[in-house]
Every structure is written in structure tokens, then in C-alpha cells.
Design a protein around this motif. Structure first.
Motif, PDB file in Angstrom:
ATOM      1  N   LEU A  79       0.876  -1.174   0.000  1.00 26.34           N
ATOM      2  CA  LEU A  79       0.000   0.000   0.000  1.00 26.34           C
ATOM      3  C   LEU A  79       0.913   1.223   0.000  1.00 26.34           C
ATOM      4  O   LEU A  79       1.518   1.550   1.019  1.00 26.34           O
ATOM      5  N   THR A  80       1.030   1.880  -1.145  1.00 25.54           N
ATOM      6  CA  THR A  80       2.055   2.913  -1.282  1.00 25.54           C
ATOM      7  C   THR A  80       1.564   4.115  -2.066  1.00 25.54           C
ATOM      8  O   THR A  80       0.629   4.013  -2.854  1.00 25.54           O
ATOM      9  N   GLY A  81       2.222   5.224  -1.847  1.00 24.76           N
ATOM     10  CA  GLY A  81       1.911   6.424  -2.611  1.00 24.76           C
ATOM     11  C   GLY A  81       2.873   6.651  -3.756  1.00 24.76           C
ATOM     12  O   GLY A  81       2.725   7.598  -4.522  1.00 24.76           O
ATOM     13  N   CYS A  82       3.891   5.784  -3.886  1.00 27.34           N
ATOM     14  CA  CYS A  82       4.915   5.952  -4.943  1.00 27.34           C
ATOM     15  C   CYS A  82       4.857   4.779  -5.917  1.00 27.34           C
ATOM     16  O   CYS A  82       5.795   4.000  -6.027  1.00 27.34           O
ATOM     17  N   ALA A  83       3.727   4.649  -6.577  1.00 26.23           N
ATOM     18  CA  ALA A  83       3.516   3.503  -7.460  1.00 26.23           C
ATOM     19  C   ALA A  83       4.051   3.758  -8.863  1.00 26.23           C
ATOM     20  O   ALA A  83       3.743   4.771  -9.479  1.00 26.23           O
ATOM     21  N   THR A  84       4.876   2.834  -9.341  1.00 22.86           N
ATOM     22  CA  THR A  84       5.314   2.814 -10.742  1.00 22.86           C
ATOM     23  C   THR A  84       5.264   1.374 -11.226  1.00 22.86           C
ATOM     24  O   THR A  84       5.244   0.439 -10.411  1.00 22.86           O
ATOM     25  N   PHE A  99      -0.922  -5.077  -5.052  1.00 24.06           N
ATOM     26  CA  PHE A  99      -0.176  -3.823  -5.080  1.00 24.06           C
ATOM     27  C   PHE A  99      -1.196  -2.696  -5.234  1.00 24.06           C
ATOM     28  O   PHE A  99      -1.815  -2.559  -6.289  1.00 24.06           O
ATOM     29  N   LEU A 100      -1.392  -1.911  -4.184  1.00 23.47           N
ATOM     30  CA  LEU A 100      -2.416  -0.874  -4.180  1.00 23.47           C
ATOM     31  C   LEU A 100      -1.786   0.494  -3.954  1.00 23.47           C
ATOM     32  O   LEU A 100      -0.758   0.614  -3.280  1.00 23.47           O
ATOM     33  N   ILE A 101      -2.422   1.530  -4.500  1.00 23.99           N
ATOM     34  CA  ILE A 101      -1.955   2.890  -4.264  1.00 23.99           C
ATOM     35  C   ILE A 101      -2.815   3.544  -3.184  1.00 23.99           C
ATOM     36  O   ILE A 101      -3.990   3.218  -3.021  1.00 23.99           O
TER      37      ILE A 101
END
Length: 261
Positions: A79-84, A99-101
Motif C-alpha cells: 500500500l504505497t503512494g509511490c507507485a510505478t 499492489f495498491l496505491i
């Protein structure tokens, strides 16, 4: 019921996730950095771990590698704010469940956890395991902003509209009561200090008219008597002004979930 570990350095997000997941019957523990998270994982052996990638001591990938050494089969949801795409592939190569934003609604996050419990054997790299950016319930939710400050109304209207909500606004109490009675919004974001009819009076009138949606108070008022009265009339949350937009968004997500009707 599942045991869930949340590893994230954003304490507000950890607290919100803990309260939401507990409300769904899960046992939830939190850790605010990577090393604390690994230690907690080793002690708790959770069924699921919600893991941020950007942590203050060791990054999420290092945490994930240590988790894999302890339990190669444990379910981990990033769970992240830096998704690429590159980061997602790197995480999937380490066997994550999803994989979640962080910009996703809490409804989507809860749904991902529930699906993972129902389908524990789904491989991390299979198409069914990837949520991507799914359709959220935001498009179905209407929010009424009630505030006599035009700048605040316009800012919240623009921001929440971009988030996918249907947003209405009212500049005073009488207009809010009429609009709420006609449109029946899912949630009202309500200021307290307004001329003529304050927010508590608005809320009292709405309850008398059997408005059963959620109400979140967003105000700079610190009068405990007024705030307690707002709570007694069924306000879900009170957020103090000034508050950044991300804090308001999180509070709205939680209020919508808690006020489902």
C-alpha cells in the motif's frame, strides 16, 4: 477474522486502517517503521501484512525480503503512494498478494483484503491478483459541502470532484437544509460557525426531517458544548480547521464507510 499487520510511518493512516479493519472483525497491529514491522511480524505471524514502501529506516522491499525469510508464503499487500510499473513488478517478483496505491478508497482496500482471504492460493503474478486502479464507490457517493467561506467551498468542491465524488455546496444553513432534503447526499461536510443558522442548528433540523446520511464536521470552532452537541446529533467525525486536503479526504473516506445506508 484475520490477524493483520499494518507497516506505515503515517500514524494517521495506521490509526484509520486499524479502526476500519477492526470494525470488520479483524485483529490489527501497527508498526511505524521497517525494523519495528519485521519484529512485529516475527512475533505476531499475521495472516496479512499491509506494507508501505517508503519507510524512514529500511525501505519496504527490505522489509518484504525479511518477511519472506521468516515466512515465504505469508500474504503481503503493498500500500504505497509511490507507485510505478517498475516498483510493482519488483514487488510482484517477491511474491506479494496485491499492489495498491494510497489514493484508492478504503472500500477498495477492504475489498482487496476480503478477496485475499477468500482466494489465498491466487498467485501474485496472475491477472486476477492485480487490482490496478479499480472502479471505486466514489462515483456513487454524493457529498454536500456546507460552509459560508466561498474559498473553502470552491476548494473542496474542486478537489473532491477530481476524486470522483458528486459534490454539492451550500453557503448557509437554510440553503443546506433545502438542498439536503431534496438531494439526500450520502455525506454532509458541515461547518459550525455560520451566520444566521449555525451548523448544530442545521444538523438538528436535518435530523428532525429524518435525514439519515452521514455528517462530518469541519470547523475552526473549539466550543466544547457545540461540538459535543454535534456529536450527540450523530456526527461521525470532527475535523479541525485548518486541515490539509489529504487529511480531509481520509476523514471523508472513513465517514462514508461508517455511515453506509
Amino acid at each position: 477474522m484475520a490477524t493483520i499487520l499494518v507497516i506505515d510511518d503515517e500514524r494517521l493512516l495506521c490509526d484509520l486502517l486499524q479502526n476500519l479493519l477492526r470494525a470488520h472483525g479483524h485483529e490489527v497491529f501497527t508498526a511505524y517503521n521497517g525494523r519495528e514491522g519485521v519484529a512485529s511480524f516475527r512475533q505476531r505471524r499475521p495472516r496479512f501484512t499491509l506494507l508501505d514502501l517508503n519507510l524512514p529506516d529500511i525501505n519496504g522491499f527490505e522489509v518484504l525480503k525479511e518477511i519472506r525469510e521468516i515466512d515465504p508464503q505469508s500474504a503481503v499487500i503493498i500500500l504505497t503512494g509511490c507507485a510505478t510499473d517498475q516498483l510493482e513488478q519488483q514487488a510482484r517478483d517477491l511474491g506479494i498478494t496485491d499492489f495498491l496505491i494510497k489514493d484508492l478508497s478504503f472500500d477498495v482496500l477492504i475489498g482487496a483484503v476480503e478477496r485475499a482471504m477468500q482466494e489465498p492460493a491466487t498467485p501474485a503474478d496472475s491477472p486476477a491478483a492485480s487490482v490496478g486502479v479499480p472502479l471505486t464507490l466514489r462515483e456513487k457517493h454524493s457529498i454536500l459541502i456546507v460552509d459560508d467561506e466561498s474559498q473553502m467551498r470552491e476548494m473542496l468542491t474542486q478537489y473532491l470532484s477530481k476524486q470522483g465524488y458528486h459534490v454539492l455546496s451550500a453557503q448557509d444553513g437554510p440553503a443546506a437544509v433545502l438542498l439536503a432534503e431534496r438531494e439526500r447526499p450520502h455525506l454532509i461536510v458541515l461547518d459550525i460557525n455560520m451566520p444566521g443558522m449555525n451548523g448544530v442548528e442545521v444538523l438538528r433540523k436535518l435530523r428532525a426531517k429524518n435525514y439519515d446520511g452521514g455528517v462530518m464536521v469541519l470547523t475552526g470552532v473549539q466550543d466544547e458544548k457545540l461540538l459535543n452537541e454535534a456529536l450527540s446529533l450523530g456526527s461521525i467525525d470532527i475535523v479541525g480547521k485548518p486541515a490539509d486536503l489529504e487529511r480531509i479526504r481520509l476523514a471523508i473516506e472513513v465517514s462514508l464507510i461508517l455511515s453506509k445506508r
